[in-house]
Design a protein around this motif. Structure first.
Motif, PDB file in Angstrom:
ATOM      1  N   VAL A 137      -3.547  40.010  33.976  1.00  0.00           N
ATOM      2  CA  VAL A 137      -3.899  39.690  35.357  1.00  0.00           C
ATOM      3  C   VAL A 137      -3.374  40.805  36.260  1.00  0.00           C
ATOM      4  CG1 VAL A 137      -1.870  38.200  35.627  1.00  0.00           C
ATOM      5  CG2 VAL A 137      -3.743  37.973  37.205  1.00  0.00           C
ATOM      6  N   VAL A 138      -4.242  41.269  37.153  1.00  0.00           N
ATOM      7  CA  VAL A 138      -3.859  42.305  38.113  1.00  0.00           C
ATOM      8  C   VAL A 138      -4.015  41.725  39.509  1.00  0.00           C
ATOM      9  CG1 VAL A 138      -4.295  44.628  38.989  1.00  0.00           C
ATOM     10  CG2 VAL A 138      -4.607  44.141  36.541  1.00  0.00           C
ATOM     11  N   ILE A 139      -2.950  41.846  40.288  1.00  0.00           N
ATOM     12  CA  ILE A 139      -2.910  41.325  41.655  1.00  0.00           C
ATOM     13  C   ILE A 139      -2.720  42.497  42.606  1.00  0.00           C
ATOM     14  CG2 ILE A 139      -1.714  39.777  43.248  1.00  0.00           C
ATOM     15  CD1 ILE A 139      -0.456  38.482  40.648  1.00  0.00           C
ATOM     16  N   PHE A 140      -3.759  42.833  43.354  1.00  0.00           N
ATOM     17  CA  PHE A 140      -3.643  43.826  44.415  1.00  0.00           C
ATOM     18  C   PHE A 140      -3.341  43.063  45.693  1.00  0.00           C
ATOM     19  CE2 PHE A 140      -5.698  46.887  41.708  1.00  0.00           C
ATOM     20  CZ  PHE A 140      -5.506  48.129  42.276  1.00  0.00           C
ATOM     21  N   TYR A 141      -2.120  43.149  46.170  1.00  0.00           N
ATOM     22  CA  TYR A 141      -1.665  42.550  47.429  1.00  0.00           C
ATOM     23  C   TYR A 141      -2.282  41.184  47.700  1.00  0.00           C
ATOM     24  CZ  TYR A 141      -5.501  45.754  48.739  1.00  0.00           C
ATOM     25  OH  TYR A 141      -6.666  46.474  48.770  1.00  0.00           O
ATOM     26  N   GLY A 142      -2.157  40.301  46.716  1.00  0.00           N
ATOM     27  CA  GLY A 142      -2.631  38.928  46.865  1.00  0.00           C
ATOM     28  C   GLY A 142      -1.464  37.972  47.015  1.00  0.00           C
ATOM     29  N   THR A 143      -1.760  36.788  47.457  1.00  0.00           N
ATOM     30  CA  THR A 143      -0.741  35.758  47.614  1.00  0.00           C
ATOM     31  C   THR A 143      -0.176  35.394  46.247  1.00  0.00           C
ATOM     32  OG1 THR A 143      -1.879  34.896  49.547  1.00  0.00           O
ATOM     33  CG2 THR A 143      -0.294  33.435  48.485  1.00  0.00           C
ATOM     34  N   VAL A 144       1.135  35.318  46.167  1.00  0.00           N
ATOM     35  CA  VAL A 144       1.802  34.966  44.913  1.00  0.00           C
ATOM     36  C   VAL A 144       2.626  33.700  45.105  1.00  0.00           C
ATOM     37  CG1 VAL A 144       1.837  37.317  43.997  1.00  0.00           C
ATOM     38  CG2 VAL A 144       3.718  36.545  45.452  1.00  0.00           C
TER      39      VAL A 144
ATOM     40  N   PHE B  99      -7.458  38.276  48.928  1.00  0.00           N
ATOM     41  CA  PHE B  99      -7.702  36.870  48.586  1.00  0.00           C
ATOM     42  C   PHE B  99      -8.008  36.749  47.094  1.00  0.00           C
ATOM     43  CE2 PHE B  99     -10.534  33.073  48.504  1.00  0.00           C
ATOM     44  CZ  PHE B  99      -9.640  32.139  49.006  1.00  0.00           C
ATOM     45  N   GLY B 100      -8.761  37.705  46.571  1.00  0.00           N
ATOM     46  CA  GLY B 100      -9.070  37.734  45.140  1.00  0.00           C
ATOM     47  C   GLY B 100      -7.839  38.006  44.289  1.00  0.00           C
ATOM     48  N   GLY B 101      -6.868  38.722  44.844  1.00  0.00           N
ATOM     49  CA  GLY B 101      -5.617  38.958  44.119  1.00  0.00           C
ATOM     50  C   GLY B 101      -4.861  37.669  43.894  1.00  0.00           C
ATOM     51  N   GLY B 102      -4.818  36.842  44.930  1.00  0.00           N
ATOM     52  CA  GLY B 102      -4.199  35.525  44.772  1.00  0.00           C
ATOM     53  C   GLY B 102      -4.960  34.684  43.772  1.00  0.00           C
ATOM     54  N   TRP B 103      -6.286  34.803  43.793  1.00  0.00           N
ATOM     55  CA  TRP B 103      -7.095  34.032  42.848  1.00  0.00           C
ATOM     56  C   TRP B 103      -7.016  34.565  41.432  1.00  0.00           C
ATOM     57  CZ3 TRP B 103      -9.154  29.436  42.327  1.00  0.00           C
ATOM     58  CH2 TRP B 103      -9.085  28.608  43.443  1.00  0.00           C
TER      59      TRP B 103
END
Length: 165
Positions: free
Chosen positions: A69-76, A50-54
């Protein structure tokens, strides 16, 4: 806010989704602290799930203030209009077998970033599932998590380091 149970976590997530302005203001204040008080010369954001999407939302919300910005398996997002103002370099770390963040969505996100000429790196880790870097998850994969964190530190070092004369 802290959460004591999975139900608390779900409730907090729903609150943020239904009223994102509170989270947006929190992000603005945190970034203002980093820039004004801590005098950070460069800033980035990182989140998992959830934090990845955020983390992506933060970079879209504050396009001129964030450098990475780093997205670990977040919503894109696949929305070109939404991603057009994105200025931060993006590192996306995703699982090949993720049921909640489908590979087709990640590839569409990547195509939009490429079309818009954004600075990005997308890594798809084969044979792992969502939450591969979370030690409390049944999907945790220590080897892949180590690779992802190494990649993250290298990326952040590249985009956030300031040379000292």
């Amino acid at each position: 806010r802290t959460s004591e149970s999975l139900d608390d976590v779900r409730s907090a997530m729903i609150e943020v989704v239904e009223n994102p302005e509170f989270a947006n203001e929190n992000i603005r204040q945190a970034l203002d602290f980093l820039i004004q008080t801590a005098q950070a010369p460069r800033t980035g954001v990182l989140g998992l799930d959830f934090g990845g999407g955020w983390s992506l939302n933060s970079a879209i919300l504050l396009p001129d203030e964030l450098d990475a910005v780093v997205i670990f398996y977040g919503t894109v997002s696949e929305n070109e209009v939404r991603l057009a103002g994105l200025n931060a370099a993006v590192l996306g770390l995703f699982a090949e077998n993720d049921r909640s963040i489908p590979l087709t969505t990640v590839r569409s996100f990547e195509q939009v970033l490429q079309k818009l000429g954004k600075t990005y790196e997308i890594e798809i880790y084969p044979d792992v599932e969502h939450s591969f870097a979370n030690p409390s998850s049944p999907n945790y994969n220590a080897q892949v998590a180590e690779q992802a964190w190494s990649r993250t530190f290298e990326f952040l070092n590249r985009y956030l380091s300031v040379s000292v004369d």
